[in-house]
Enzyme design. Structure first.
Site, PDB file in Angstrom:
ATOM      1  CG  ASN A  11      -1.855   1.120   1.312  1.00 57.70           C
ATOM      2  OD1 ASN A  11      -1.796   2.034   0.478  1.00 57.70           O
ATOM      3  ND2 ASN A  11      -2.731   1.095   2.289  1.00 57.70           N
ATOM      4  NE  ARG A  92      -6.365   1.260   0.141  1.00 55.85           N
ATOM      5  CZ  ARG A  92      -6.457   2.333   0.904  1.00 55.85           C
ATOM      6  NH1 ARG A  92      -5.402   2.821   1.504  1.00 55.85           N
ATOM      7  NH2 ARG A  92      -7.622   2.920   1.075  1.00 55.85           N
ATOM      8  CG  HIS A 181     -12.255   3.471   3.247  1.00 54.83           C
ATOM      9  ND1 HIS A 181     -12.822   4.347   4.152  1.00 54.83           N
ATOM     10  CD2 HIS A 181     -10.927   3.710   3.289  1.00 54.83           C
ATOM     11  CE1 HIS A 181     -11.884   5.092   4.709  1.00 54.83           C
ATOM     12  NE2 HIS A 181     -10.722   4.735   4.200  1.00 54.83           N
ATOM     13  NE  ARG A 240      -8.786  12.089   3.805  1.00 62.25           N
ATOM     14  CZ  ARG A 240      -8.835  10.760   3.634  1.00 62.25           C
ATOM     15  NH1 ARG A 240      -9.974  10.139   3.536  1.00 62.25           N
ATOM     16  NH2 ARG A 240      -7.720  10.078   3.544  1.00 62.25           N
ATOM     17  CD  GLU A 385      -8.594  -1.231   4.187  1.00 60.09           C
ATOM     18  OE1 GLU A 385      -8.184  -0.777   5.262  1.00 60.09           O
ATOM     19  OE2 GLU A 385      -8.834  -0.532   3.196  1.00 60.09           O
TER      20      GLU A 385
END
Ligand code: AMP
Length: 397
Positions: A11, A92, A181, A240, A385
């Site tokens: 990733n 990813r 996601h 965020r 993940e």
């Protein structure tokens, strides 16, 4: 420990590379690590193999140098990659656009497509691609697979995927809601279905980590999600804003004299829990709020308010709710957020068992926290993940 059939999952973020070497069948992790602050002077490196963790601080100029360091660590500390039975490298990739609804074997054309999609994911696709290019060069003999964060949302109903923006402009610039996601939402919703032994569920998945997103899933298919063109939209996150009136941008340009780059940084990195409460870590926010610190209290209030709005909205979108899952760092570890998010939602059929909620074990297992007889089953589902990327990569090759 398996010596055949392992997958290296990479990733590659804007200034970091996270990786895991794992067995996709058993889920056993043979090694995991993180290179942080690439290109920022003193980079931090952490590599764990078995019980041994090695940490280094050194200068790492770019992703190529970072990945070389990772391979060096595998060589020095282990496990030895040449004997680890790697059958694929899974990458990813945040943005797969309209093209990719499933993982894909990476070749030159796929690299070009990921690059072509960079304008709609400027913070994510370029570093993802940098990681892919370097990894393919350094590990040329194994297949590399891209697993897209948008894939699970590829077939969102048009009404959920479309912004009410001028059609020509939206089409010309490929502006729509792509979600993000997705690997986690797919994995968690599948775990919920398997746990409850039902395929036909109307579920809400709340992935609450440093980044946060919600999805509505009916019978295994995503019908709405909170992230949009980019991962900025939706829930309040660590740094965020999530949803914000787009006119705030005009206001900041006209009246505060901010540039686009400054606003991008403000919305993505200086807002959310950090912008409101001074810290992006929910543990710190909860502690300060508990002490009555007003900024942290407000940050937590805004975070929870937004969550509740999405739960209500998605129950309406699906015409009801059968299961709701909390996942990722906050979702798996914060009884406070879970309790406050679901407080007073009995009218939706949600009855939380307070004791079960407080007693959730952090042992990687799936746990039900709704009360006996609750119409909606509420679960805590640890996301994984890396495992999902490894399994998907294996399925492609
Ligand atoms: P993730 O992005 O999934 O790794 O989630 C990271 C975030 O989870 C951290 O920034 C924390 O805000 C949050 N977190 C981790 N542990 C806890 C905890 N015990 N209570 C509340 N939040 C937590």
């Amino acid at each position: 420990m398996s010596a055949a059939g392992t997958v290296l999952v990479i990733n590659s973020g804007s200034s970091s590379i996270k990786y895991q070497l794992l067995d996709p069948r058993s889920g056993v992790v043979l090694a995991a690590g993180l290179v942080e602050k690439i290109g920022e002077g003193e980079a931090q490196v952490k590599h764990t193999a078995g019980a041994e963790t090695t940490r280094q601080t050194r200068e790492i100029a770019d992703h190529e140098a970072g990945l070389r360091v990772v391979l060096e660590l595998f060589g020095q500390i282990g496990p030895d990659l040449s004997g680890a039975g790697i059958v694929a490298v899974g990458h990813r990739v945040v943005q797969g656009g309209r093209r990719y609804s499933a993982p894909v074997l990476i070749d030159q054309a796929v690299e070009q497509e990921i690059e072509r999609l960079s304008p709609v994911a400027p913070l994510h696709n370029p570093p993802n691609l940098a990681g892919i290019r370097v990894a393919r060069e350094l590990l040329p003999d194994v297949p590399h697979v891209a697993v897209f964060d948008t894939a699970f949302f590829h077939d969102l109903p048009t009404a959920a995927a479309t912004y009410a923006l001028n059609k020509e402009v939206a089409e010309a610039h490929r502006i729509r809601r792509y979600g993000a996601h997705g690997t986690s939402h797919q994995y968690v919703s599948e775990q919920v279905s398997a746990t409850l032994g039902r395929e036909d569920l109307r579920q809400i998945v709340l992935h609450l980590g440093n980044g946060c997103s919600a999805s509505a899933v009916v019978g295994g298919r995503a019908v709405d999600t909170s992230m949009g063109l980019t991962p900025l939209e939706g829930l309040v996150m660590g740094t965020r804003t999530g949803d914000i009136d787009p006119a705030v941008t005009f206001h900041l340009v006209r009246n505060a004299g901010l540039s686009m780059a400054e606003i991008d940084d403000l919305y993505n990195k200086q807002s959310g829990l950090k912008g409101l409460g001074g810290h992006n870590d929910m543990r710190v926010i909860e502690e300060l709020a508990e002490q009555g610190e007003p900024d942290a209290s407000l940050a937590l209030d805004v975070y929870v308010h937004r969550l509740r709005k999405y739960v209500g909205a998605y129950a309406a979108v699906m015409g009801g709710l059968d299961a709701l899952a909390f996942s990722a760092g906050v979702g798996e570890n914060s009884p406070i957020v879970r309790r406050r998010a679901l407080h007073g939602l009995e009218f939706l059929g949600v009855a939380l068992d307070e004791d079960r909620n407080e007693a959730v074990q952090r042992d990687g297992s799936i746990q039900v926290i709704s009360a006996e007889g609750s119409e909606v089953t509420v679960l805590v589902v640890p996301t994984n993940e890396e495992l999902s990327i490894a399994q998907q990569a294996l399925a492609v090759i």
